[in-house]
Design a protein around this motif. Structure first.
Motif, mmCIF file in Angstrom:
data_model
loop_
_atom_site.group_PDB
_atom_site.id
_atom_site.type_symbol
_atom_site.label_atom_id
_atom_site.label_comp_id
_atom_site.label_asym_id
_atom_site.label_seq_id
_atom_site.Cartn_x
_atom_site.Cartn_y
_atom_site.Cartn_z
ATOM 1 N N GLY A 61 3.994 -5.349 14.524
ATOM 2 C CA GLY A 61 4.666 -4.773 13.371
ATOM 3 C C GLY A 61 5.533 -3.587 13.731
ATOM 4 O O GLY A 61 5.760 -3.275 14.906
ATOM 5 N N TYR A 100 12.784 -5.939 12.765
ATOM 6 C CA TYR A 100 12.418 -7.101 11.947
ATOM 7 C C TYR A 100 12.780 -8.425 12.610
ATOM 8 O O TYR A 100 12.877 -9.444 11.948
ATOM 9 C CB TYR A 100 13.031 -6.999 10.546
ATOM 10 C CG TYR A 100 12.273 -6.015 9.687
ATOM 11 C CD1 TYR A 100 11.276 -6.424 8.828
ATOM 12 C CD2 TYR A 100 12.536 -4.647 9.798
ATOM 13 C CE1 TYR A 100 10.552 -5.509 8.076
ATOM 14 C CE2 TYR A 100 11.816 -3.723 9.055
ATOM 15 C CZ TYR A 100 10.818 -4.157 8.202
ATOM 16 O OH TYR A 100 10.107 -3.249 7.482
ATOM 17 N N SER A 143 2.771 -7.982 9.515
ATOM 18 C CA SER A 143 3.727 -7.083 8.877
ATOM 19 C C SER A 143 5.156 -7.455 9.256
ATOM 20 O O SER A 143 5.620 -8.549 8.963
ATOM 21 C CB SER A 143 3.395 -5.633 9.246
ATOM 22 O OG SER A 143 4.103 -4.730 8.427
ATOM 23 N N SER A 165 1.976 -15.786 9.041
ATOM 24 C CA SER A 165 2.232 -14.392 8.706
ATOM 25 C C SER A 165 0.959 -13.754 8.182
ATOM 26 O O SER A 165 0.293 -14.301 7.309
ATOM 27 C CB SER A 165 3.335 -14.288 7.636
ATOM 28 O OG SER A 165 3.409 -12.964 7.135
ATOM 29 N N SER A 167 -0.099 -10.279 6.355
ATOM 30 C CA SER A 167 0.419 -9.078 5.687
ATOM 31 C C SER A 167 1.911 -8.929 5.941
ATOM 32 O O SER A 167 2.411 -7.820 6.144
ATOM 33 C CB SER A 167 -0.297 -7.819 6.186
ATOM 34 O OG SER A 167 -1.681 -7.964 6.179
ATOM 35 N N VAL A 169 6.105 -8.924 5.776
ATOM 36 C CA VAL A 169 7.189 -8.465 4.895
ATOM 37 C C VAL A 169 7.981 -9.710 4.506
ATOM 38 O O VAL A 169 9.027 -10.007 5.077
ATOM 39 C CB VAL A 169 8.098 -7.447 5.612
ATOM 40 C CG1 VAL A 169 9.096 -6.841 4.622
ATOM 41 C CG2 VAL A 169 7.277 -6.343 6.262
ATOM 42 N N TRP A 177 8.093 -3.741 -2.796
ATOM 43 C CA TRP A 177 6.946 -3.119 -2.149
ATOM 44 C C TRP A 177 6.233 -2.196 -3.132
ATOM 45 O O TRP A 177 6.829 -1.713 -4.090
ATOM 46 C CB TRP A 177 7.364 -2.328 -0.921
ATOM 47 C CG TRP A 177 8.111 -3.142 0.104
ATOM 48 C CD1 TRP A 177 8.504 -4.449 0.015
ATOM 49 C CD2 TRP A 177 8.579 -2.684 1.374
ATOM 50 N NE1 TRP A 177 9.180 -4.840 1.137
ATOM 51 C CE2 TRP A 177 9.239 -3.775 1.997
ATOM 52 C CE3 TRP A 177 8.506 -1.465 2.049
ATOM 53 C CZ2 TRP A 177 9.822 -3.676 3.262
ATOM 54 C CZ3 TRP A 177 9.083 -1.363 3.304
ATOM 55 C CH2 TRP A 177 9.724 -2.453 3.908
ATOM 56 N N CYS A 227 -2.614 -12.337 3.036
ATOM 57 C CA CYS A 227 -2.372 -10.919 2.782
ATOM 58 C C CYS A 227 -3.567 -10.329 2.053
ATOM 59 O O CYS A 227 -4.218 -11.011 1.243
ATOM 60 C CB CYS A 227 -1.098 -10.744 1.939
ATOM 61 S SG CYS A 227 -0.516 -9.030 1.832
ATOM 62 N N ASP A 231 -2.931 -4.615 -0.127
ATOM 63 C CA ASP A 231 -1.796 -4.365 0.752
ATOM 64 C C ASP A 231 -0.556 -4.030 -0.077
ATOM 65 O O ASP A 231 -0.317 -4.648 -1.117
ATOM 66 C CB ASP A 231 -1.531 -5.606 1.600
ATOM 67 C CG ASP A 231 -0.663 -5.328 2.804
ATOM 68 O OD1 ASP A 231 0.491 -4.894 2.624
ATOM 69 O OD2 ASP A 231 -1.141 -5.543 3.937
ATOM 70 N N LEU A 233 2.302 -4.849 0.500
ATOM 71 C CA LEU A 233 3.236 -5.973 0.563
ATOM 72 C C LEU A 233 2.723 -7.211 -0.166
ATOM 73 O O LEU A 233 3.304 -8.287 -0.035
ATOM 74 C CB LEU A 233 3.513 -6.326 2.031
ATOM 75 C CG LEU A 233 4.250 -5.264 2.846
ATOM 76 C CD1 LEU A 233 4.249 -5.622 4.320
ATOM 77 C CD2 LEU A 233 5.685 -5.087 2.342
ATOM 78 N N HIS A 260 -3.373 -2.913 4.539
ATOM 79 C CA HIS A 260 -2.462 -3.027 5.671
ATOM 80 C C HIS A 260 -3.080 -2.300 6.861
ATOM 81 O O HIS A 260 -2.629 -1.230 7.280
ATOM 82 C CB HIS A 260 -1.120 -2.393 5.280
ATOM 83 C CG HIS A 260 0.071 -3.008 5.952
ATOM 84 N ND1 HIS A 260 0.545 -4.267 5.639
ATOM 85 C CD2 HIS A 260 0.881 -2.544 6.940
ATOM 86 C CE1 HIS A 260 1.610 -4.532 6.375
ATOM 87 N NE2 HIS A 260 1.820 -3.506 7.191
ATOM 88 N N TRP A 265 -6.214 -7.306 10.141
ATOM 89 C CA TRP A 265 -5.544 -8.189 11.103
ATOM 90 C C TRP A 265 -6.508 -8.696 12.173
ATOM 91 O O TRP A 265 -6.346 -9.817 12.662
ATOM 92 C CB TRP A 265 -4.354 -7.455 11.718
ATOM 93 C CG TRP A 265 -3.389 -6.997 10.668
ATOM 94 C CD1 TRP A 265 -3.000 -7.688 9.554
ATOM 95 C CD2 TRP A 265 -2.719 -5.739 10.607
ATOM 96 N NE1 TRP A 265 -2.127 -6.940 8.799
ATOM 97 C CE2 TRP A 265 -1.932 -5.738 9.426
ATOM 98 C CE3 TRP A 265 -2.675 -4.612 11.426
ATOM 99 C CZ2 TRP A 265 -1.138 -4.651 9.067
ATOM 100 C CZ3 TRP A 265 -1.888 -3.534 11.065
ATOM 101 C CH2 TRP A 265 -1.127 -3.553 9.897
#
Length: 289
Positions: A61, A100, A143, A165, A167, A169, A177, A227, A231, A233, A260, A265
């Motif tokens: 992340g 990203y 993330s 994925s 958590s 974005v 968010w 997720c 979190d 997100l 998060h 994770w």
């Protein structure tokens, strides 16, 4: 003193054995004119054997690096144990803090989609005993890395059979968010620098995961998304989930207690590896039919 020396010797032997299973590599990116580090985790005992294995790319992340998944998880040797359990090779690349995993249209120093898809993967395949076929390759991340995994897989279905994925974005639009307005403003500014003016509203920019749902449907890549309910997100993940339901894209979606955090994770990665291994096994069986 003799006992102490013996203990130190055994520790050195142990460390040497561990290092033999984990390699830090440095890959030069022609696209960005710089070198980047990644870590490659191999199952114990494969060195010297003529055996090719599936590979999984595990992305970090924001503010992270190639060692995040090794230093920050809450279970010692988590990646090594997963590599041993499933007989897979795990690769943890390092990229810039808020990149990203984009290919920026404005910055030559931010070409991370190209780096992962056209530079890192060929390097790993050339130097490690991987099965060089999409049906034995997957990508996942947390993330910012969750965003990278879903985006790169959607754009490069020739490379992957599964993507995940944790958590993630799933929408880079900071308006989706929850909380932490200062962080949101920092991310918005960095997006502007890298991407310029993009479409944040429906049908969304292809620089964000929610803007790639049609590609996800067409590609037929197996998807796993999860997720934590606490979190910040969570709403971006629910949004992607809903869009995938609406366009009838098969996917696994889970919400679990958690935020998060590395605790979340650490628990999530084994679920992803189980899912990915099941996809690998299904592809293997079909190839034998």
């Amino acid at each position: 003193m003799k006992l102490l020396k013996t203990t130190i010797f055994l520790l050195l032997i142990s460390c040497s054995f561990l290092q033999a299973k984990t390699d830090t590599i440095e890959v030069f990116s022609k696209a960005m004119n710089k070198s980047l580090k990644a870590t490659v985790v191999k199952p114990a005992g494969i060195d010297g054997l003529e055996k090719q294995l599936p590979s999984v790319y595990v992305l970090h992340g924001a503010w992270g690096n190639h060692l995040d998944w090794h230093k920050n998880v809450k279970k010692a040797d988590l990646l090594q144990s997963l590599a041993d359990l499933y007989q897979i090779i795990l690769v943890t690349p390092g990229v810039a803090p808020f990149s990203y995993y984009y290919d920026s249209p404005l910055m030559d120093s931010v070409q991370y989609e190209t780096y992962i898809s056209k530079e890192l993967i060929p390097f790993v395949d050339a130097n490690f005993p991987t099965i060089k076929d999409k049906n034995s390759r997957a990508i996942t991340g947390l993330s910012m890395g969750g965003h990278g995994a879903m985006m790169i897989a959607a754009k490069h279905p020739e490379l992957f059979t599964a993507a995940g994925s944790m958590s993630g974005v799933m929408n880079i639009d900071v308006r989706t968010w929850v909380g932490n307005e200062d962080t949101q403003e920092q991310r918005r500014k960095s997006q502007q620098e890298m991407l310029g003016d993009i479409e944040y509203d429906y049908p969304f920019s292809p620089y964000t995961a929610v803007g790639l749902v049609n590609q996800m449907k067409q590609n037929g890549i197996a998807l796993i998304i999860d997720c934590g309910v606490d979190d910040f997100l969570i709403e971006t993940n629910r949004q992607l989930h809903q869009l995938l339901l609406e366009n009838e894209t098969p996917h696994e979606y889970t919400e679990r207690p958690g935020a998060h955090t590395w605790d979340y994770w650490t628990d999530a990665l084994p679920y992803h590896m189980l899912f990915i291994n099941q996809v690998f096994e299904k592809k293997k069986i079909r190839s034998l039919d």
